[in-house]
Design a protein around this motif. Structure first.
Motif, PDB file in Angstrom:
ATOM      1  N   TYR A 256       0.831  -1.211   0.000  1.00 59.99           N
ATOM      2  CA  TYR A 256       0.000   0.000   0.000  1.00 59.99           C
ATOM      3  C   TYR A 256       0.863   1.258   0.000  1.00 59.99           C
ATOM      4  O   TYR A 256       0.617   2.195  -0.779  1.00 59.99           O
ATOM      5  CB  TYR A 256      -0.923  -0.002   1.212  1.00 59.99           C
ATOM      6  N   LYS A 260       1.343   4.144  -2.934  1.00 59.19           N
ATOM      7  CA  LYS A 260       1.217   5.589  -2.731  1.00 59.19           C
ATOM      8  C   LYS A 260       2.453   6.326  -3.252  1.00 59.19           C
ATOM      9  O   LYS A 260       2.342   7.403  -3.858  1.00 59.19           O
ATOM     10  CB  LYS A 260       1.012   5.883  -1.242  1.00 59.19           C
ATOM     11  N   HIS A 263       2.353   6.312  -7.004  1.00 59.94           N
ATOM     12  CA  HIS A 263       1.340   7.270  -7.465  1.00 59.94           C
ATOM     13  C   HIS A 263       1.904   8.690  -7.455  1.00 59.94           C
ATOM     14  O   HIS A 263       1.680   9.463  -8.403  1.00 59.94           O
ATOM     15  CB  HIS A 263       0.110   7.180  -6.568  1.00 59.94           C
ATOM     16  N   LYS A 268       1.533   5.126 -12.600  1.00 61.19           N
ATOM     17  CA  LYS A 268       0.209   4.611 -12.260  1.00 61.19           C
ATOM     18  C   LYS A 268       0.066   3.118 -12.518  1.00 61.19           C
ATOM     19  O   LYS A 268      -0.689   2.437 -11.824  1.00 61.19           O
ATOM     20  CB  LYS A 268      -0.852   5.383 -13.042  1.00 61.19           C
ATOM     21  N   GLU A 272      -1.043   0.741  -9.587  1.00 61.63           N
ATOM     22  CA  GLU A 272      -2.285  -0.026  -9.683  1.00 61.63           C
ATOM     23  C   GLU A 272      -2.065  -1.480  -9.280  1.00 61.63           C
ATOM     24  O   GLU A 272      -2.916  -2.089  -8.617  1.00 61.63           O
ATOM     25  CB  GLU A 272      -2.824   0.046 -11.110  1.00 61.63           C
ATOM     26  N   MET A 275      -1.992  -1.569  -5.507  1.00 63.09           N
ATOM     27  CA  MET A 275      -3.315  -1.365  -4.925  1.00 63.09           C
ATOM     28  C   MET A 275      -4.217  -2.578  -5.142  1.00 63.09           C
ATOM     29  O   MET A 275      -5.051  -2.902  -4.291  1.00 63.09           O
ATOM     30  CB  MET A 275      -3.951  -0.110  -5.514  1.00 63.09           C
ATOM     31  N   LYS A 290      -9.206   1.864   1.333  1.00 64.36           N
ATOM     32  CA  LYS A 290      -8.586   2.996   0.648  1.00 64.36           C
ATOM     33  C   LYS A 290      -8.032   2.576  -0.711  1.00 64.36           C
ATOM     34  O   LYS A 290      -8.090   3.344  -1.678  1.00 64.36           O
ATOM     35  CB  LYS A 290      -7.472   3.577   1.514  1.00 64.36           C
ATOM     36  N   ALA A 291      -7.497   1.370  -0.784  1.00 64.25           N
ATOM     37  CA  ALA A 291      -6.980   0.873  -2.061  1.00 64.25           C
ATOM     38  C   ALA A 291      -8.110   0.682  -3.066  1.00 64.25           C
ATOM     39  O   ALA A 291      -7.957   1.000  -4.260  1.00 64.25           O
ATOM     40  CB  ALA A 291      -6.236  -0.443  -1.842  1.00 64.25           C
ATOM     41  N   GLU A 293     -10.899   2.362  -3.123  1.00 61.97           N
ATOM     42  CA  GLU A 293     -11.303   3.709  -3.539  1.00 61.97           C
ATOM     43  C   GLU A 293     -10.325   4.273  -4.566  1.00 61.97           C
ATOM     44  O   GLU A 293     -10.733   4.917  -5.542  1.00 61.97           O
ATOM     45  CB  GLU A 293     -11.382   4.627  -2.315  1.00 61.97           C
ATOM     46  N   TRP A 294      -9.038   4.030  -4.352  1.00 61.91           N
ATOM     47  CA  TRP A 294      -8.029   4.515  -5.299  1.00 61.91           C
ATOM     48  C   TRP A 294      -8.225   3.862  -6.666  1.00 61.91           C
ATOM     49  O   TRP A 294      -8.155   4.540  -7.702  1.00 61.91           O
ATOM     50  CB  TRP A 294      -6.632   4.201  -4.766  1.00 61.91           C
ATOM     51  N   ASN A 297     -11.323   5.368  -8.374  1.00 60.09           N
ATOM     52  CA  ASN A 297     -11.057   6.715  -8.891  1.00 60.09           C
ATOM     53  C   ASN A 297     -10.140   6.669 -10.106  1.00 60.09           C
ATOM     54  O   ASN A 297     -10.311   7.444 -11.058  1.00 60.09           O
ATOM     55  CB  ASN A 297     -10.424   7.585  -7.800  1.00 60.09           C
ATOM     56  N   ASN A 298      -9.185   5.754 -10.077  1.00 61.82           N
ATOM     57  CA  ASN A 298      -8.252   5.641 -11.196  1.00 61.82           C
ATOM     58  C   ASN A 298      -8.966   5.158 -12.455  1.00 61.82           C
ATOM     59  O   ASN A 298      -8.695   5.634 -13.567  1.00 61.82           O
ATOM     60  CB  ASN A 298      -7.126   4.670 -10.825  1.00 61.82           C
TER      61      ASN A 298
END
Length: 303
Positions: A256, A260, A263, A268, A272, A275, A290-291, A293-294, A297-298
């Motif tokens: 994780y 970050k 990122h 990316k 990815e 994540m 949180k992963a 959600e990332w 969003n990605n």
């Protein structure tokens, strides 16, 4: 509340150490007997006894006489006391290590919930129950040591679950036991580092890590967290890529934080992958959500 299986494991962990001193004494005596037996193979009877010596042989008749032998045990005590004391100390250390090993194995079975399954919620429930159960006991033998370790694990479970304020209140006002013990000090240090990291206080995190013991400074994850707070993302990523987590829980944390960092470095694709690993293996860890959600969003940004 944990399930019945976990409750039984917790009861056994306490029950095993109720007569811990007696068990340790019995193992100590067994080790001493074994050591005496091994030495006796080379030096003979360890206890005082009579020996018959046959020095003469005349016309097929054997003439002998008896002598008193004090045995090597008496000789060792009177002439080589330091060796006897060393042997007793070694036996005591082995007995203590055996007791710690058995007790540690019982606790390790509970720790697998977090370290292997990454189930923070289940581990938190189990440790809450373990501490509550210990509070209701009249602690005997080495049960107090088990209770201290259960308290430590409960606070670590709260930290993993993001309950930093509850952890601080417990350590300040509800901790039962000596606050100058290594267990308490290490738990407080873990909480302080977590608080500094969550609040993104790079200076305080660096100061705490430098003051912490060698056990903390050797953890590459903590080193990488400090670099991340200082916005040294490339160095943090290199640190994280230089090792692999010793268990699933620490590997998820590593992946994780690495994601970050990548990122921030605008990589990316690799971020990815990290994540996705966290999303699959994170179970009930905070970073798992949180992963996800990332990743969501990605995907939306790519779309």
């Amino acid at each position: 509340m944990p399930d019945k299986y976990l409750e039984k494991r917790i009861h056994r962990a306490y029950g095993w150490m109720k007569y811990g001193r007696i068990k340790m004494l019995l193992v100590y005596l067994v080790i001493c007997v074994l050591m005496i037996g091994i030495v006796s193979l080379f030096l003979g009877n360890p206890f005082p006894h009579k020996e018959t010596i046959f020095p003469l042989l005349f016309r097929k008749n054997v003439f002998g006489f008896s002598v008193w032998d004090s045995g090597w045990l008496y000789t060792g005590i009177t002439e080589y006391l330091y060796l006897m004391v060393t042997g007793c100390v070694i036996a005591l250390v082995l007995a203590f290590l055996w007791l710690c090993g058995v007790s540690g194995g019982k606790l390790a079975g509970l720790d697998r919930i977090l370290l292997k399954q990454c189930d923070v919620k289940k581990y938190m429930d189990a440790m809450n129950y373990a501490v509550d159960y210990g509070r209701g006991l009249k602690l005997q033998g080495f049960q107090e040591s088990v209770f201290l370790l259960m308290q430590q694990r409960m606070v670590c479970a709260w930290i993993a679950g993001g309950k930093l304020e509850e952890s601080r209140r417990f350590l300040t006002g509800e901790w039962r036991g000596k606050k100058n013990s290594n267990v308490y000090k290490q738990t407080v240090r873990t909480l302080e580092l977590s608080e500094a990291y969550v609040s993104r206080d790079a200076e305080r995190f660096h100061m705490l890590l430098q003051r912490a013991g060698r056990r903390f400074r050797k953890q590459k994850l903590l080193t990488a967290r400090g670099l991340f707070l200082e916005q040294k993302y490339e160095q943090a990523a290199m640190c994280l890529q230089s090792y692999k987590g010793e268990n699933t829980y620490h590997e998820v944390l590593r992946q994780y934080l690495l994601g970050k960092c990548l990122h921030k470095m605008e990589n990316k694709k690799m971020a990815e992958e990290c994540m996705e690993y966290v999303s699959v293996h994170g179970n009930t860890m905070l970073c798992q959500k949180k992963a996800q959600e990332w990743l969501l969003n990605n995907q939306e940004n790519d779309g």
